[in-house]
Write an enzyme that holds these catalytic residues in place. Structure first.
Site, PDB file in Angstrom:
ATOM      1  N   ASP A  42     -11.043  -2.623  11.927  1.00 52.34           N
ATOM      2  CA  ASP A  42      -9.971  -3.516  11.468  1.00 52.34           C
ATOM      3  C   ASP A  42      -9.521  -4.458  12.577  1.00 52.34           C
ATOM      4  O   ASP A  42      -9.435  -5.669  12.398  1.00 52.34           O
ATOM      5  CB  ASP A  42      -8.776  -2.704  10.950  1.00 52.34           C
ATOM      6  CG  ASP A  42      -9.069  -2.056   9.605  1.00 52.34           C
ATOM      7  OD1 ASP A  42     -10.073  -2.429   8.965  1.00 52.34           O
ATOM      8  OD2 ASP A  42      -8.300  -1.171   9.196  1.00 52.34           O
TER       9      ASP A  42
ATOM     10  N   LYS B 239     -14.572  -3.336   2.640  1.00 51.23           N
ATOM     11  CA  LYS B 239     -13.122  -3.344   2.815  1.00 51.23           C
ATOM     12  C   LYS B 239     -12.477  -4.125   1.663  1.00 51.23           C
ATOM     13  O   LYS B 239     -13.044  -4.247   0.588  1.00 51.23           O
ATOM     14  CB  LYS B 239     -12.768  -3.935   4.177  1.00 51.23           C
ATOM     15  CG  LYS B 239     -13.303  -3.149   5.354  1.00 51.23           C
ATOM     16  CD  LYS B 239     -12.530  -1.864   5.587  1.00 51.23           C
ATOM     17  CE  LYS B 239     -12.953  -1.174   6.869  1.00 51.23           C
ATOM     18  NZ  LYS B 239     -12.101   0.003   7.153  1.00 51.23           N
ATOM     19  N   GLU B 240     -11.279  -4.680   1.919  1.00 44.18           N
ATOM     20  CA  GLU B 240     -10.560  -5.408   0.869  1.00 44.18           C
ATOM     21  C   GLU B 240     -11.385  -6.558   0.300  1.00 44.18           C
ATOM     22  O   GLU B 240     -11.211  -6.956  -0.851  1.00 44.18           O
ATOM     23  CB  GLU B 240      -9.215  -5.924   1.419  1.00 44.18           C
ATOM     24  CG  GLU B 240      -8.137  -4.878   1.524  1.00 44.18           C
ATOM     25  CD  GLU B 240      -8.238  -3.970   2.747  1.00 44.18           C
ATOM     26  OE1 GLU B 240      -7.251  -3.277   3.029  1.00 44.18           O
ATOM     27  OE2 GLU B 240      -9.299  -3.929   3.412  1.00 44.18           O
TER      28      GLU B 240
ATOM     29  N   SER C 260     -14.828   6.327   6.849  1.00 45.86           N
ATOM     30  CA  SER C 260     -14.255   7.571   7.384  1.00 45.86           C
ATOM     31  C   SER C 260     -13.183   8.124   6.452  1.00 45.86           C
ATOM     32  O   SER C 260     -12.801   9.293   6.572  1.00 45.86           O
ATOM     33  CB  SER C 260     -13.663   7.319   8.770  1.00 45.86           C
ATOM     34  OG  SER C 260     -12.572   6.415   8.692  1.00 45.86           O
TER      35      SER C 260
ATOM     36  N   ASP D 180       0.816  -1.216   0.000  1.00 44.42           N
ATOM     37  CA  ASP D 180       0.000   0.000   0.000  1.00 44.42           C
ATOM     38  C   ASP D 180       0.852   1.269   0.000  1.00 44.42           C
ATOM     39  O   ASP D 180       0.500   2.258  -0.651  1.00 44.42           O
ATOM     40  CB  ASP D 180      -0.952   0.009   1.198  1.00 44.42           C
ATOM     41  CG  ASP D 180      -2.202  -0.815   0.933  1.00 44.42           C
ATOM     42  OD1 ASP D 180      -2.167  -1.655   0.008  1.00 44.42           O
ATOM     43  OD2 ASP D 180      -3.206  -0.640   1.643  1.00 44.42           O
TER      44      ASP D 180
ATOM     45  N   ASN E  77      -4.998  -1.870  -4.360  1.00 47.09           N
ATOM     46  CA  ASN E  77      -6.198  -1.990  -3.529  1.00 47.09           C
ATOM     47  C   ASN E  77      -6.035  -1.156  -2.265  1.00 47.09           C
ATOM     48  O   ASN E  77      -6.478  -1.539  -1.192  1.00 47.09           O
ATOM     49  CB  ASN E  77      -6.468  -3.453  -3.189  1.00 47.09           C
ATOM     50  CG  ASN E  77      -7.896  -3.692  -2.699  1.00 47.09           C
ATOM     51  OD1 ASN E  77      -8.761  -2.827  -2.826  1.00 47.09           O
ATOM     52  ND2 ASN E  77      -8.151  -4.851  -2.124  1.00 47.09           N
TER      53      ASN E  77
ATOM     54  N   HIS F  90      -5.269  -9.167   3.455  1.00 46.46           N
ATOM     55  CA  HIS F  90      -4.179  -9.373   4.414  1.00 46.46           C
ATOM     56  C   HIS F  90      -4.675  -9.698   5.807  1.00 46.46           C
ATOM     57  O   HIS F  90      -4.097 -10.553   6.501  1.00 46.46           O
ATOM     58  CB  HIS F  90      -3.285  -8.133   4.449  1.00 46.46           C
ATOM     59  CG  HIS F  90      -4.019  -6.854   4.765  1.00 46.46           C
ATOM     60  ND1 HIS F  90      -3.560  -5.927   5.674  1.00 46.46           N
ATOM     61  CD2 HIS F  90      -5.195  -6.325   4.303  1.00 46.46           C
ATOM     62  CE1 HIS F  90      -4.404  -4.904   5.741  1.00 46.46           C
ATOM     63  NE2 HIS F  90      -5.402  -5.129   4.922  1.00 46.46           N
ATOM     64  N   ARG F  91      -5.759  -9.060   6.243  1.00 51.76           N
ATOM     65  CA  ARG F  91      -6.215  -9.288   7.614  1.00 51.76           C
ATOM     66  C   ARG F  91      -6.867 -10.664   7.792  1.00 51.76           C
ATOM     67  O   ARG F  91      -6.829 -11.231   8.889  1.00 51.76           O
ATOM     68  CB  ARG F  91      -7.151  -8.159   8.052  1.00 51.76           C
ATOM     69  CG  ARG F  91      -6.461  -6.815   8.012  1.00 51.76           C
ATOM     70  CD  ARG F  91      -7.001  -5.809   8.992  1.00 51.76           C
ATOM     71  NE  ARG F  91      -6.337  -4.531   8.816  1.00 51.76           N
ATOM     72  CZ  ARG F  91      -5.120  -4.236   9.261  1.00 51.76           C
ATOM     73  NH1 ARG F  91      -4.432  -5.131   9.940  1.00 51.76           N
ATOM     74  NH2 ARG F  91      -4.585  -3.044   9.043  1.00 51.76           N
TER      75      ARG F  91
ATOM     76  N   LYS G  12       0.490  -6.503   1.932  1.00 54.46           N
ATOM     77  CA  LYS G  12      -0.245  -5.225   1.892  1.00 54.46           C
ATOM     78  C   LYS G  12       0.148  -4.342   3.072  1.00 54.46           C
ATOM     79  O   LYS G  12       0.244  -3.117   2.929  1.00 54.46           O
ATOM     80  CB  LYS G  12      -1.748  -5.502   1.903  1.00 54.46           C
ATOM     81  CG  LYS G  12      -2.617  -4.248   1.797  1.00 54.46           C
ATOM     82  CD  LYS G  12      -4.075  -4.621   1.702  1.00 54.46           C
ATOM     83  CE  LYS G  12      -4.984  -3.401   1.757  1.00 54.46           C
ATOM     84  NZ  LYS G  12      -4.903  -2.567   0.553  1.00 54.46           N
TER      85      LYS G  12
END
Length: 450
Positions: free
Chosen positions: A329, A356-357, A183, A55, A106, A401-402, A432
């Site tokens: 997150d 999200k992703e 946000s 990123d 992304n 990634h998460r 990421k």
């Protein structure tokens, strides 16, 4: 733990105990904000400990394409410690190149504020990303900018990237944006508002509920570091007075990533500990440090210093029922910790997961069920009831990634004796935000079964 070159997966064996110290990579949210602010500022900014990830590389590449000069100075000594330094030469509220074709991958923290900056500065730009980015909404931001004279058009599906941005004619100093989708839309407008406040103050009004408020606090804090103050009417409106310009603070340090800290804090809570993360602590400007309060509510023992947090088990975890709108997150990690809790855990007010992703509510529900959990999925909530013993599973990560980092924790046996063998598909997606995640995870794993 051995990562396979082919096929692309990593196999994790059950881990009985975790203990150790992890130096966190820099925060993604802080890194990309600082990069743009440094590019828009007057003077050179020396950035210490910038996150090195997909990123941030996307943002650095975009800035270079826009003519912003930056250099990386590897392993420069800072207070006697070798640290990587990035030097960014500010363009003083402008971009030298007024025409560019920008690929943003992304990276939501890059594309949203950069889109606003391009619209206000003007030029002729094309902005695109990976296929998933073209499914992530940007319409509220574009609508807010176009309503005051920006010239942004969709070149694909309305409301989503890719975009074409040309010179606009701004005709008002009052903007309005919805707050209940991301946000990052408000962050983007806040960051470019000083570029609009030439002769009149600029006010940004928030329509409806503002989600993820701690991320706005990061934005406001960093704007102050670059010399711009914002008057705030609670969370309803924000005013930037005329005559303010971004000025380089000279040197600025990037905190460790609080969202990344959540995996190691949860590991300590699940499987013994102590596990200490360094780079973030009680003085953090990141709201995700509040994650530790949720862990404490579940029964973990947490201690904090100025620049570190430590976690260890305090017996079996307890189920939690809480609103996670403020830390979406890090809240993903709670869904995994719930596998080790006694009873059903409910994560509420997490609708932002869906943009999200990947659609994280659907993805988490699908993968938790593979492990044997009973999961109830709603529009903005997730209920997780753990099985007595987790089932071995192959976890799909959805190029998120998460997802990969979260589900590594299902290999922990801990006091609940529930850990299992887990195969994580596409582990390289962690690049990421945390390219060395699985190495760091292996570093705290002890007493691995088999």
């Amino acid at each position: 733990m051995a990562e396979q070159d082919h096929p692309p997966y990593i196999d994790l064996k059950p881990v009985m105990h975790v203990e150790g110290v992890v130096r966190l990579p820099g925060s993604k949210s802080i890194s990309n904000r600082i990069l743009l602010l440094a590019a828009l500022a007057e003077g050179e900014t020396k950035i210490v400990d910038l996150l090195d990830s997909d990123d941030t590389q996307v943002m650095l590449g975009a800035l270079r394409a826009l003519g912003v000069e930056w250099t990386e100075v590897p392993q420069e000594a800072v207070n006697g410690t070798a640290r990587t330094i990035h030097r960014v030469q500010g363009a003083n509220g402008n971009f030298p190149n007024r025409q560019a074709d920008l690929f943003m991958g992304n990276a939501g923290t890059a594309i949203r504020p950069l889109t606003a900056a391009l619209a206000v500065i003007g030029g002729d730009y094309q902005v695109s990303g990976v296929a998933r980015m073209h499914e992530r909404p940007i319409g509220d931001l574009v609508d807010a900018l176009n309503a005051v004279g920006a010239n942004i058009e969709y070149t694909g599906n309305p409301g989503y990237p890719p975009l074409r941005i040309r010179d606009g004619q701004f005709n008002t100093n009052r903007l309005s944006v919805r707050g209940n989708v991301s946000s990052q839309f408000l962050t983007a407008l806040l960051m470019v508002a000083p570029l609009m406040a030439h002769s009149h103050a600029v006010t940004i009004e928030v329509e409806g509920e503002l989600i993820s408020k701690p991320y706005i606090e990061i934005t406001l804090n960093l704007m102050r570091r670059f010399g711009v103050t914002v008057e705030q009417d609670e969370w309803r409106s924000f005013t930037i007075s005329t005559g303010q310009r971004y000025q380089s603070p000279g040197n600025i340090h990037v905190e460790g990533d609080a969202s990344s800290a959540s995996y190691f804090m949860a590991a300590g809570a699940i499987a013994g500990g102590p596990v200490r993360v360094e780079g973030v602590g009680r003085d953090s400007i990141q709201g995700d440090v509040r994650f530790v309060h949720a862990l404490q509510e579940m029964g973990a023992h947490i201690t904090m210093g100025d620049n570190w947090i430590e976690s260890k088990s305090h017996g079996p975890l307890k189920a939690i029922d809480a609103d996670f709108n403020h830390i979406p997150d890090a809240a993903m990690t709670i869904a995994i910790a719930a596998l080790y809790a006694e009873g059903t855990s409910t994560l509420r007010n997490i609708a932002s997961w869906r943009v999200k992703e990947t659609d994280r509510i659907a993805a988490m529900a699908a993968e938790l069920r593979k492990l044997g959990a009973e999961v109830e999925e709603g529009a903005d909530y997730l209920k997780v009831t753990p099985p007595k013993v987790l089932q071995p599973a192959t976890i799909d990560t959805y190029d998120d990634h998460r997802m990969a980092m979260c589900f590594s924790l299902a290999s922990l046996d801990g006091t609940a004796r529930r850990g299992t063998e887990v195969r994580i598909n596409d582990p390289k997606c962690v690049a990421k935000t945390f390219p060395d995640y699985f190495t760091a995870f292996a570093g705290i794993a002890h007493d691995t079964k088999y």
